[in-house]
Design a protein around this motif. Sequence first.
Motif, PDB file in Angstrom:
ATOM      1  N   PHE A 251       2.628  -2.823   5.056  1.00 53.58           N
ATOM      2  CA  PHE A 251       1.643  -1.990   4.188  1.00 53.58           C
ATOM      3  C   PHE A 251       0.731  -0.916   5.524  1.00 53.58           C
ATOM      4  CE2 PHE A 251       1.986  -5.582   1.151  1.00 53.58           C
ATOM      5  CZ  PHE A 251       2.266  -4.497   0.558  1.00 53.58           C
TER       6      PHE A 251
ATOM      7  N   GLN B 118       2.484   2.196   6.015  1.00 54.06           N
ATOM      8  CA  GLN B 118       2.477   2.720   4.711  1.00 54.06           C
ATOM      9  C   GLN B 118       1.497   3.103   4.079  1.00 54.06           C
ATOM     10  OE1 GLN B 118       4.591   0.020   1.784  1.00 54.06           O
ATOM     11  NE2 GLN B 118       6.396   0.384   3.096  1.00 54.06           N
ATOM     12  N   GLY B 119       0.549   2.877   4.692  1.00 60.26           N
ATOM     13  CA  GLY B 119      -1.427   3.519   4.565  1.00 60.26           C
ATOM     14  C   GLY B 119      -1.901   2.834   3.395  1.00 60.26           C
ATOM     15  N   LYS B 120      -0.738   1.787   2.403  1.00 63.18           N
ATOM     16  CA  LYS B 120      -1.719   1.435   1.377  1.00 63.18           C
ATOM     17  C   LYS B 120      -2.919   0.323   2.355  1.00 63.18           C
ATOM     18  CE  LYS B 120       2.668   1.630  -0.364  1.00 63.18           C
ATOM     19  NZ  LYS B 120       3.726   0.833  -1.357  1.00 63.18           N
ATOM     20  N   SER B 121      -4.131   0.267   2.315  1.00 65.66           N
ATOM     21  CA  SER B 121      -4.897  -0.551   3.306  1.00 65.66           C
ATOM     22  C   SER B 121      -4.896  -1.708   2.534  1.00 65.66           C
ATOM     23  CB  SER B 121      -6.255   0.657   3.478  1.00 65.66           C
ATOM     24  OG  SER B 121      -5.871   2.087   4.195  1.00 65.66           O
TER      25      SER B 121
ATOM     26  N   GLN C 173       3.483  -8.305   6.378  1.00 70.11           N
ATOM     27  CA  GLN C 173       3.396  -7.703   5.268  1.00 70.11           C
ATOM     28  C   GLN C 173       2.468  -6.048   5.620  1.00 70.11           C
ATOM     29  OE1 GLN C 173       2.549 -10.210   1.667  1.00 70.11           O
ATOM     30  NE2 GLN C 173       4.292 -10.418   0.544  1.00 70.11           N
TER      31      GLN C 173
ATOM     32  N   ALA D 244      -4.002  -3.251   0.158  1.00 71.55           N
ATOM     33  CA  ALA D 244      -2.779  -4.566   0.181  1.00 71.55           C
ATOM     34  C   ALA D 244      -2.326  -4.704   1.402  1.00 71.55           C
ATOM     35  CB  ALA D 244      -1.136  -3.688  -0.461  1.00 71.55           C
ATOM     36  N   ALA D 245      -2.933  -4.022   2.515  1.00 66.54           N
ATOM     37  CA  ALA D 245      -2.726  -5.087   3.867  1.00 66.54           C
ATOM     38  C   ALA D 245      -3.942  -5.389   3.830  1.00 66.54           C
ATOM     39  CB  ALA D 245      -2.742  -3.422   4.636  1.00 66.54           C
TER      40      ALA D 245
END
Length: 415
Positions: A373, A376-379, A369, A381-382
């Motif tokens: 993440f 995908q640039g979802k900092s 994950q 959530a990462a």
Amino acid sequence: MTDPRAPLTESLEVLLRFGALMLRAGDTAFRVRDAMHRLAQALGIERLEVELSTVGLTATGWTGGEATTLTRETGPPGVDASKIAALEELSLGAAAGLDTATLGAELDRIEKAAPLHGLLPVALSMAVASTAFSYLNGGDLLATGAAAVSGGIGQAARTLLSRQGFNQFAMTALCAVLASGLYCLIVIGFGVRTFAFAHAIGFISSVLFLVPGFPLVAALLDLTQHQTKAGVTRLFYGVLLTLSAACGMSVVAMLAGLAPAPAAPPPGAIEPLTVLGRALACLAGGYGYGILFNNPHRTVLAVALLSMVGNEVRLGLHDLGLALPQATFFGALAVGLGASLVRGRLHAPRIALTVPSIIMMTPGLFAFQTIVFLNQGKSLAAVEAAATCGFAVGGMAMGLVASRFLTERQWRYER
């Protein structure tokens, strides 16, 4: 005119060579220090001061009022449990009157010893370990089979590159691309277009052989024993290896357009058939990692049993609702306590028993994950996934540390 410090210089040279071999094999700095002090007494050195890191050693010895300081480069690090065991046994068996020629000959013998397991057994062991890890974490038949093939081939490639002296960080990234890329090709070839939870588990399982368990655990153990220089350098080495693998996997994840998969909720109960299946998987996975780290077969069997017990504790507690990091801590604690019971009979270093036994506890889904993440640039959530992954890995290491505090007096008191 003969230099009166010549015998001391010769003794320090062979001592530094011994210490460098132990560090290159993956042993902890505090164990290396203890072993060098035992050999120094056998060689007639009255006092020895040692400074260690994973890149070099410095030793100062005193004899008859004379002092000499020497330094030596360590060389590229690696992992070889059989060499760790042989070197520790050499230091434990050293008696007063040991001469440098005898010690040097023993070091020649240990250094030139061939690996206990060949290319094919090691590759097959990682295929089995990847299969076991995928099954334990919820991979389906396709994901598990693809992970076995790609993990075995990836390990074979790493072994061949390592024999050629290839740069370790580049090798790790390339093998991550090879193993995870091959996994994706196999899965996509069977018609999968969207990665579900089971496929995400298989993706991580295919690169499980790249987890730098030895350096990361050894780093924490060294830090708790005030071997700060060695601990920090080894920690950064392990982190860089992890980042190299993550970079390779990120390339494949981006090209394959992978999406994150949610974790399955704990069942809230323990099923007998599930326990039996897990036991067999943990036994097989632990056996595979025991072979990977070049342990003799007797030690490999002990590693398999410890892996089975520790993972059953971890997964059982997680099934009952305990958070993954805390469950992982207790699983690793069980491994460490078990290793304390058997290491004397096996004449095996604790680290050679414990580290291979806990690799199967790696929080693979949260690592997956984190990578996806970030792509995908979802900092946010990462970071959340990375925090869960990091605490679980920390639980692995701290469980081993806690077992040492419970079983070894030298860990409970400052020296």
